[in-house]
Design a protein around this motif. Sequence first.
Motif, PDB file in Angstrom:
ATOM      1  N   SER A  83      93.017 -22.678 -51.668  1.00  0.00           N
ATOM      2  CA  SER A  83      93.760 -23.728 -52.345  1.00  0.00           C
ATOM      3  C   SER A  83      92.804 -24.765 -52.910  1.00  0.00           C
ATOM      4  O   SER A  83      91.889 -25.230 -52.236  1.00  0.00           O
ATOM      5  N   ARG A 110      92.294 -28.437 -54.883  1.00  0.00           N
ATOM      6  CA  ARG A 110      92.952 -29.722 -55.148  1.00  0.00           C
ATOM      7  C   ARG A 110      92.035 -30.587 -55.998  1.00  0.00           C
ATOM      8  O   ARG A 110      90.886 -30.827 -55.632  1.00  0.00           O
ATOM      9  N   ASN A 111      92.573 -31.034 -57.115  1.00  0.00           N
ATOM     10  CA  ASN A 111      91.870 -31.998 -57.984  1.00  0.00           C
ATOM     11  C   ASN A 111      90.464 -31.564 -58.365  1.00  0.00           C
ATOM     12  O   ASN A 111      89.544 -32.362 -58.378  1.00  0.00           O
ATOM     13  N   ASP A 160      91.162 -32.090 -62.692  1.00  0.00           N
ATOM     14  CA  ASP A 160      92.230 -32.115 -61.698  1.00  0.00           C
ATOM     15  C   ASP A 160      93.009 -30.810 -61.607  1.00  0.00           C
ATOM     16  O   ASP A 160      94.242 -30.798 -61.688  1.00  0.00           O
ATOM     17  N   GLU A 174      94.742 -27.731 -59.873  1.00  0.00           N
ATOM     18  CA  GLU A 174      95.345 -27.344 -58.601  1.00  0.00           C
ATOM     19  C   GLU A 174      95.642 -25.856 -58.701  1.00  0.00           C
ATOM     20  O   GLU A 174      96.152 -25.385 -59.726  1.00  0.00           O
ATOM     21  N   ASP A 224      96.751 -22.391 -55.977  1.00  0.00           N
ATOM     22  CA  ASP A 224      96.892 -21.753 -54.665  1.00  0.00           C
ATOM     23  C   ASP A 224      96.898 -20.246 -54.845  1.00  0.00           C
ATOM     24  O   ASP A 224      97.481 -19.743 -55.808  1.00  0.00           O
ATOM     25  N   GLY A 246      86.586 -32.800 -56.302  1.00  0.00           N
ATOM     26  CA  GLY A 246      87.716 -32.001 -55.848  1.00  0.00           C
ATOM     27  C   GLY A 246      87.373 -31.204 -54.609  1.00  0.00           C
ATOM     28  O   GLY A 246      86.217 -31.131 -54.201  1.00  0.00           O
ATOM     29  N   THR A 247      88.419 -30.646 -53.974  1.00  0.00           N
ATOM     30  CA  THR A 247      88.196 -29.904 -52.738  1.00  0.00           C
ATOM     31  C   THR A 247      88.686 -28.473 -52.868  1.00  0.00           C
ATOM     32  O   THR A 247      89.652 -28.184 -53.571  1.00  0.00           O
ATOM     33  N   GLU A 256      89.756 -25.282 -50.366  1.00  0.00           N
ATOM     34  CA  GLU A 256      90.002 -24.827 -49.003  1.00  0.00           C
ATOM     35  C   GLU A 256      90.138 -23.334 -49.002  1.00  0.00           C
ATOM     36  O   GLU A 256      90.828 -22.754 -49.843  1.00  0.00           O
ATOM     37  N   LYS A 275      88.017 -26.512 -45.298  1.00  0.00           N
ATOM     38  CA  LYS A 275      87.311 -27.019 -46.471  1.00  0.00           C
ATOM     39  C   LYS A 275      85.962 -26.328 -46.579  1.00  0.00           C
ATOM     40  O   LYS A 275      85.236 -26.240 -45.594  1.00  0.00           O
ATOM     41  N   ASN A 291      95.942 -28.130 -65.735  1.00  0.00           N
ATOM     42  CA  ASN A 291      97.094 -27.306 -65.407  1.00  0.00           C
ATOM     43  C   ASN A 291      98.188 -27.563 -66.437  1.00  0.00           C
ATOM     44  O   ASN A 291      98.453 -28.701 -66.794  1.00  0.00           O
TER      45      ASN A 291
END
Lengths: 266, 418
Positions: free
Chosen positions: A16, A18-19, A32, A34, A36, A69-70, A72, A77, A228
């Motif tokens: 996943s 994020r940002n 940014d 996103e 999954d 951003g991260t 996972e 993480k 996105n």
Amino acid sequence: MAEGQRKTAKGELLLSLRNVSKQFGAVTALSDIELDVHAGEVVALVGDNGAGKSTLVKILAGVHQPTSGTIEFLGQKVTLSDPGKALEMGIATVFQDLALCENLDVVANLFLGHELNPWRLDELQMEVRAWTLLQELAARIPSVREPIASLSGGQRQTVAIARSLLLDPKIIMLDEPTAALGVAQTAEVLNLIERVRDRGHGVILISHNMEDVRAVADRIVVLRLGRNNGVFTPADSHEDLIAAITGASDNSVSRRAARKMESLGE
Amino acid sequence: MDQANKTSAPAAQLDRADTRVRHDEGIGGWLRSFYDRVRSGDLGMIPVIVGLLLISAVFSTLNPVFLAPNNLTNMLFDAAAVGLIALGIVFVLLLGEIDLSIGSMSGLASALLGVMWVQFGYPVPVAIAGAIAAGAIMGLIYGFLRNRFEMPSFVATLAGLLALLGMQLYILGPTGSINLPFTSGMVRFGQIYIMPMWFSYALAVLPGLLMIWTGHRTRQQRAAANLSSTSMSVVILKAVLLSAALLFAVWYLGKGRGVPWMFGVFVAFVVVMDYALRRTKWGRSLFAVGGNAEAARRSGINVKRVRLTAFVVCSSFAALGGVFAASRLASSSQQAGTGDVNLNAIAAAVIGGTSLFGGRGSAWSALLGVLVIQAISNGLTLLNLSSSLRYMITGAVLAIAVIVDSLARRSRASHGRA
Ligand SMILES: Nc1ncnc2c1ncn2[C@@H]1O[C@H](COP(=O)(O)OP(=O)(O)OP(=O)(O)O)[C@@H](O)[C@H]1O
Ligand SMILES: [Mg+2]
């Protein structure tokens, strides 16, 4: 890698984002983002040329580092600091530019970086595995002992795809894998994507061919100018999807379709 | 029934499914594929053989001593030191990099040997290890500069050339040269020690026997795995040709002094490094980085580490070559490693078939190339030519070698052989 060995259950969240943003100097290639990806799911990533699809794939492959951003992976993480790390975790990639060593033969390319028996290469076993993998892909490759330089574009693409399967990854990312493939080979790759999904792996597929995308994707993620721009399913209408990709309901694709309708109506 | 038999008859071999490929069988097929390879620019050993024949023809007509067994033995003594340096540079050339300081490195190593052994009185093995360690450290520095600052190896090693030469002059001090004890094993190794004849003969037949044995074993294993393999007749033919050539060489050298141990040790290093290049993961990654560094990186290869190891191997072999040169000359002097040593070693690797463009080469190229280079140098010395002429001729030979390399590369590209 302990987490790399763990078996994943179907539907489990594998990856996943994020940002996630990426800047190349003045160019913001991604902002940014996103995304999954679940086990047993095919996510199609679509968008116009330069939308940032390959950049996103390269970040996940550890080739580029995100500016912010991260990410996972299996709920933890992670920093994908280099391609070796991504491969070790179970993220395999077929790059748009294939990234093969032209001076090495097919077997050497398939096993590059993961040779069997590092101190006394097991050429025999590698060659057998190579033929088996290539046959699964219905590959038409005359000899696995010729350098890659002597192969056609489609044959090279098959080699690149076969290589991504070698390590039995959890997620496989294919950046326009069928762009250079023939009819039978494209069908084989689509079959393969479904097989990989049914085995419980996640697949990220980038393609400009909406027919292929609709045939295999569970979700279609649209990128536009590095952002996105909606998530679709194959059930959604073609026009909506095109509108999301091009950014307007009045676009060159719809105008062309309308002209066609008109000329048919006359 | 007949039909069923046909389909269940031995399943097609895994690698023989594609009908478009001509599969060359037997000796005729081998010759044909050899011809195809050469035409496409994969020259293999041809430049070396042609070169050696030409050189022998020219020099032996000018001075019959050239082909005398004792002169050839001398040539082998001389070849070992430059050969080791050439063997090292192969690893750097494979990556598409270069090391221009190998000559100075060998000079510094020979000076270190002299100082540590003769002046400080350390045991010989310690002095040798010290010299090689100095080489390894220099390699680490080059690798670091290349990896950390992306400094082109051309520039880094050119700077190194001067710095190392300076160090060599500095540690040799005002006298400028140290004589090594003539009665020591070290100097005898470089001037006198010759293999016993029976041993030379044994070594001459060993490669052929090994070829047949491994050929046979590979064949069995491949057959068991349902893969095709080269026919045994080809393997035997190659083994017989090779053994005949080696036996003749040993016999001919035996009419004079015989085969120097020094040369034997050099060949042993070539064999070991050939194994490392062809049969280990590390060797494979050198080829990969030389062919396409980005692709290698994306396959999970640690490109920086590969580069570092290549520079370390190169400089270490240059240092070992310097040690050999010192034992050959029985002295460590300010002249060691200067002049044409640098370019001779690079030329040897290129003549032997290692490409300057990276991604192609072999350990054997050092051995083959150094024979050519040493033959030229020896022939010119026999003719009493001044070093000015020798430099010009060596320069021309290097230029020709590079031209052949470039042309072959272009031809390979157009024949899809990279
Ligand atoms: N290494 C790089 N350096 C600078 N800019 C880059 C780099 N790689 C990509 N870009 C820029 O990032 C943007 C996105 O490129 P990307 O390759 O991700 O597009 P894409 O969606 O894969 O397009 P395509 O469908 O043509 O493959 C482009 O504007 C491109 O110019
Ligand atoms: Mg792209």
